[in-house]
Every structure is written in structure tokens, then in C-alpha cells.
Design an enzyme around this catalytic site. Structure first.
Site, mmCIF file in Angstrom:
data_model
loop_
_atom_site.group_PDB
_atom_site.id
_atom_site.type_symbol
_atom_site.label_atom_id
_atom_site.label_comp_id
_atom_site.label_asym_id
_atom_site.label_seq_id
_atom_site.Cartn_x
_atom_site.Cartn_y
_atom_site.Cartn_z
ATOM 1 N N LYS A 1 0.816 -1.215 0.000
ATOM 2 C CA LYS A 1 0.000 0.000 0.000
ATOM 3 C C LYS A 1 0.851 1.267 0.000
ATOM 4 O O LYS A 1 0.372 2.344 -0.330
ATOM 5 C CB LYS A 1 -0.982 -0.019 1.160
ATOM 6 C CG LYS A 1 -2.068 -1.072 0.940
ATOM 7 C CD LYS A 1 -3.145 -1.056 1.989
ATOM 8 C CE LYS A 1 -4.198 -2.111 1.708
ATOM 9 N NZ LYS A 1 -3.715 -3.502 2.007
HETATM 10 C C1 LIG Z 1 -4.377 -4.676 1.530
HETATM 11 C C2 LIG Z 1 -3.593 -5.919 1.507
HETATM 12 C C3 LIG Z 1 -3.937 -6.996 0.642
HETATM 13 C C4 LIG Z 1 -5.172 -6.981 -0.223
HETATM 14 O O1 LIG Z 1 -5.077 -6.064 -1.292
HETATM 15 P P1 LIG Z 1 -6.384 -5.604 -2.070
HETATM 16 O O2 LIG Z 1 -5.928 -4.566 -3.014
HETATM 17 O O3 LIG Z 1 -7.327 -5.076 -1.021
HETATM 18 O O4 LIG Z 1 -6.938 -6.813 -2.741
HETATM 19 C C5 LIG Z 1 -3.102 -8.102 0.605
HETATM 20 N N1 LIG Z 1 -2.013 -8.179 1.398
HETATM 21 C C6 LIG Z 1 -1.656 -7.183 2.242
HETATM 22 C C7 LIG Z 1 -0.463 -7.340 3.092
HETATM 23 C C8 LIG Z 1 -2.433 -6.021 2.327
HETATM 24 O O5 LIG Z 1 -2.082 -5.048 3.180
#
Ligand SMILES: *Cc1c(COP(=O)(O)O)cnc(C)c1O
Length: 448
Positions: free
Chosen positions: A115
Site C-alpha cells: 500500500k
Molecule cells: C491490503 C492488503 C492486501 C489486499 O489487497 P487488495 O488490493 O485489497 O486486494 C493483501 N495483502 C496485504 C499485506 C495487504 O495489506
């Protein structure tokens, strides 16, 4: 390039409007109106990848070149270049873990999860666009722990922007609280005497408050924001270029790859589909989920039935009603048949997740986090059923962030990455508020 709302294809806006809206006024999500073919550009990246030694510089190049084709002319060339320069200070990495399996590591940013990429691009875009107009904005974020810290770090020290984070008092982990409350400068942490739902409600009420919106330019930075979605497409391009440039692709028959994406809200996977729409040679996307499997179930049955989520070891993917499903439906013209041509769903249990972590450790000595492990198990299943393509698994978080689970699976405690270790020694600073809109309102009006 312009963008439209998934709920009304005639509601067309520019990039700036899309990122400051977050959600479209009709409740829809923004998507690009068209998809320029960048196949030649991508082939150029493969060539360049053969001789690069600085991965961050190369990644910045990709972000700049692709953004120039997506964001102009509404955003000027000069602004796009500044956004790219400001947003890239870390890069993904590709690593082989098996004969035909590779990891695209996305955890080398400041909060050690993927993210960071989206948050950093959004922060840079807002900073450049606001500064050039001499305007300011205040970003309101409600967090249950993890997602807020990527936003906080990405906006830390940015010009013309303040961030107010609401988190539920006593309901986030020690490390998460430190990450939210130790930054200072333009980041304020509000400790709400209530639950995460209270925090979300307060943010909603603040956006609807006439007096507040007249006094302060309030905005959001949710994961559905177009400014977080677009840059997530860029690391698929980086992954592909590095993979082919390293000669790994020679084992592959047609120079196309399959990406396996551990998914919750499906933002990461939707972004991958954008890169495919731009001409990246992708054979297939594996949509890997934990037992919160509404999308694999939809791919199987054609019926989408959102429900309350269940707690699992890969908790960032505990989503029962994935927000980006609305984008996926529009991209595939509401046809499950079309969606099946590109997407394959695989649901993975906690037991399999643990054995996946153990298996990778036993075979390669590498520790992976539970979200990445869901992708690994899905990929093993895919290969075992006779598929011969090369699979790149998106590795979404550093194992050190999920040390309990990793230790349970392997007996080994992973190191906490240095950037996270650092915050533990810093002093917590937060402002405690009651879970009602008048407390939040008086804080905001006094502070800004
Ligand atoms: C947010 C997150 C996901 C999922 O990603 P999406 O875009 O919501 O499908 C997977 N792994 C981690 C570590 C995350 O923080």
C-alpha cells in the site's frame, strides 16, 4: 486522459477531480475512459532492464513514462514529472523461489506493505496539484490499524496538506499505534474513545457537515482512490521487465506471464488488469483469496453474494464485500464468461497458509508473510493442475509484520524491518476525543 464513474459512464472528470473526489458523487468508482496501447514502451523497458543497476531509478522511469501517457494533457508534462520524482523513493524487487515461481516483492517501502506504492503516488499528486494552485487540504482517515499508517507515512512532510487520522483507542496493536502517533509535523492522530465503526461514522459525518466543508477543504485518501489504483499497475510492468531481462522468460513459451495476486478488496488485482489493458503480455491473473472467497465463488458460479467477513491469518484480506468488484464488473462488461478468460479464482484455508509458509522456508530458506503464502498455495495448485506458464506472485507484506504467524509456521521469528523498529522507540503523541461529531468538529475548526 479522462475518467468515468462506474455508476454513470457520462459522468466524466479529469485526474484532479477524480483524486480529490475519492468516491464519485454518485457513489461509483473512477476508471479510465480508454486504454492507450503501450506495448512498444513495455518492450523498451525490457531492453533497458537488461543494463540497469539502480532499481529505484528504473522504477521512477517507468512511473514517469507511463504516467505521461495516462495523465496528460489535463495534468501538464512538467507536473507529471514532478509527481513521478516525488513519489518514487523505493522500488519493487523480483526474486525466484522455485522452478517456475517468482516473487514480486512489494514491501520495501516505509511501512513494508504494497500500500506504500499507491499512498505515495496519491500524496505526490495531491502535493503537486495543490501547491500549483496555492491551495491547502486536510485529509481525514479512519483506520483500524494498518492501512492508516501507509497513508500517514506517505503524506508526512508534504506541502499544503495536513492529515488527521482517527483510530479506535485501545483497539490497535502496539506497533500500529506507534506508527500512527509518532510522526508529528503535518500528521495528527486522534484517539477516539470508541470502535473502528465510530471512527468511520465520524469521518462520514464530517464530510456531510456544511459548516466544516465551508471552513476547511476536506478530502479522503481511501484505497478506492484512483490516485492509489493507477500506480499499482506500474509494478506489474516493472516485474515483467525485470523478469524477462533476467533471462527467466526464455523458459516461457510465448513471453507472457501469469500473475498471482493475494486479494481482499481487489484493488491490486484491478490495477494489474489495467496494465494488461495497456498491452502488458499477461496470460492470466490468479485471484487468490483466503476463505473470504466471494470472488472465486463468483468466477465459479456466476453469482456474487457479498457477506460478513470471517477472521483469518491473512487479515488484510478479510473482506466480505470487495469494493473493487464494481470496477471489475464494468471492465468485463458485466460478463462472468469474459472475466473467466483472464481471471482464475483460488481460495486458500488458514491451514494451507501455514503449510505454504513452512514449505517456502524448507525449500528456499525464505520467510514469507501469510498474505504472500495465500498466493503461493494458489500458485502451487495452479501448476499442479497442469499449467506450464511462469507465475509471478505478488508478495504484499514483509514477514516481520506478521511474526506470530510466521513463527507458528516455521519456528523462526522474522526480524522486524529497520523502518518499523525505529518507530518503537519514538514517543506517542495523540489527541483523545469523544466518539461524537461535535468533538471532531471543534478539534478541526480550532486546529485548521
Ligand atoms: C491490503 C492488503 C492486501 C489486499 O489487497 P487488495 O488490493 O485489497 O486486494 C493483501 N495483502 C496485504 C499485506 C495487504 O495489506
Amino acid at each position: 486522459m479522462k475518467f468515468f464513474s462506474t455508476r454513470d459512464k457520462n459522468r466524466i472528470v479529469d485526474f484532479k477531480r477524480a483524486i480529490f473526489d475519492g468516491l464519485a458523487p454518485d457513489g461509483g468508482l473512477y476508471l479510465p475512459v480508454d486504454y492507450p496501447n503501450m506495448r512498444e514502451l513495455f518492450e523498451g523497458f525490457v531492453e533497458r532492464a537488461k543494463s540497469i543497476d539502480n532499481h529505484v531509478e528504473f522504477y521512477r522511469e517507468i512511473v514517469k513514462e507511463v504516467s505521461l501517457r495516462i495523465l496528460t494533457p489535463e495534468v501538464s508534462d512538467e507536473q507529471v514529472k514532478r509527481i513521478a520524482n516525488l513519489s518514487v523513493s523505493f522500488s519493487p524487487e523480483v526474486r525466484a523461489i522455485g522452478d517456475r515461481t517468482y516473487l514480486l516483492e512489494l514491501f520495501h517501502g516505509p511501512t513494508c506493505a504494497f500500500k506504500d506504492f499507491g499512498a505515495s503516488f496519491l500524496a505526490s499528486s495531491m502535493e503537486v496539484l495543490l501547491s500549483d494552485e496555492g491551495r491547502r487540504a486536510v485529509i481525514l482517515v479512519a483506520t483500524s490499524g494498518d492501512t492508516g499508517s501507509a497513508v500517514a507515512r506517505a503524506f508526512y512532510g508534504r506541502k499544503n496538506i495536513d492529515v488527521v487520522i482517527l483510530y479506535p483507542s485501545g483497539r490497535v496493536s502496539y506497533l500500529q499505534e506507534k506508527q500512527l502517533t509518532t510522526l508529528g509535523k503535518n500528521i495528527v492522530a486522534l484517539e477516539v474513545k470508541g470502535t473502528f465503526d465510530d471512527c468511520q461514522r465520524l469521518v462520514k459525518e464530517a464530510f456531510m457537515d456544511r459548516e466544516l466543508s465551508e471552513a476547511i477543504n476536506l478530502t479522503s485518501a481511501n484505497s478506492i482512490n484512483l490516485g492509489r489504483l493507477l500506480p499499482q499497475a506500474y509494478y506489474y510492468i516493472f516485474g515483467y521487465a525485470m523478469f524477462l531481462a533476467d533471462g527467466w522468460g526464455e523458459k516461457s513459451k510465448d513471453l507472457s506471464v501469469t500473475f498471482c495476486v493475494p486479494s481482499g478488496n481487489f484493488g491490486n488485482l484491478t490495477a494489474g488488469i489495467l496494465s494488461w489493458k495497456w498491452g502488458l503480455p499477461v496470460k492470466r491473473f490468479i485471484a487468490a483469496t483466503n476463505i473470504n472467497d466471494v470472488v472465486p465463488e463468483y468466477l465459479e458460479s456466476g453469482i456474487f453474494s457479498p457477506r460478513v467477513s470471517v477472521k483469518t491469518l491473512s487479515n488484510a484480506m478479510d473482506v466480505g464485500n470487495p469494493s473493487n468488484f464494481e470496477r471489475l464488473k464494468v471492465i468485463f462488461g458485466d460478463s462472468v464468461v469474459k472475466m473467466r478468460e483472464l481471471l482464475l479464482g483460488e481460495a486458500v484455508s488458514d491451514r494451507e497458509t501455514l503449510s505454504g509458509i513452512r514449505e517456502v522456508y524448507d525449500t528456499s530458506g525464505l520467510l514469507i508473510d501469510p498474505h504472500t503464502a495465500v498466493g503461493y498455495v494458489a500458485t502451487k495448485r495452479y501448476i499442479a493442475s497442469g499449467n506450464e506458464d511462469m507465475v509471478i506472485i505478488l508478495s504484499t507484506a514483509h514477514p516481520g509484520k506478521f511474526s506470530d504467524t510466521v513463527e507458528r509456521a516455521t519456528g523462526v521469528i522474522p526480524e522486524l524491518p529497520p523502518t518499523l523498529k525505529e518507530v518503537l522507540s519514538q514517543e506517542k503523541r495523540s489527541v483523545i476525543i469523544e466518539p461524537d461529531i461535535s468533538s471532531l468538529k471543534s478539534f478541526l475548526l480550532k486546529h485548521f
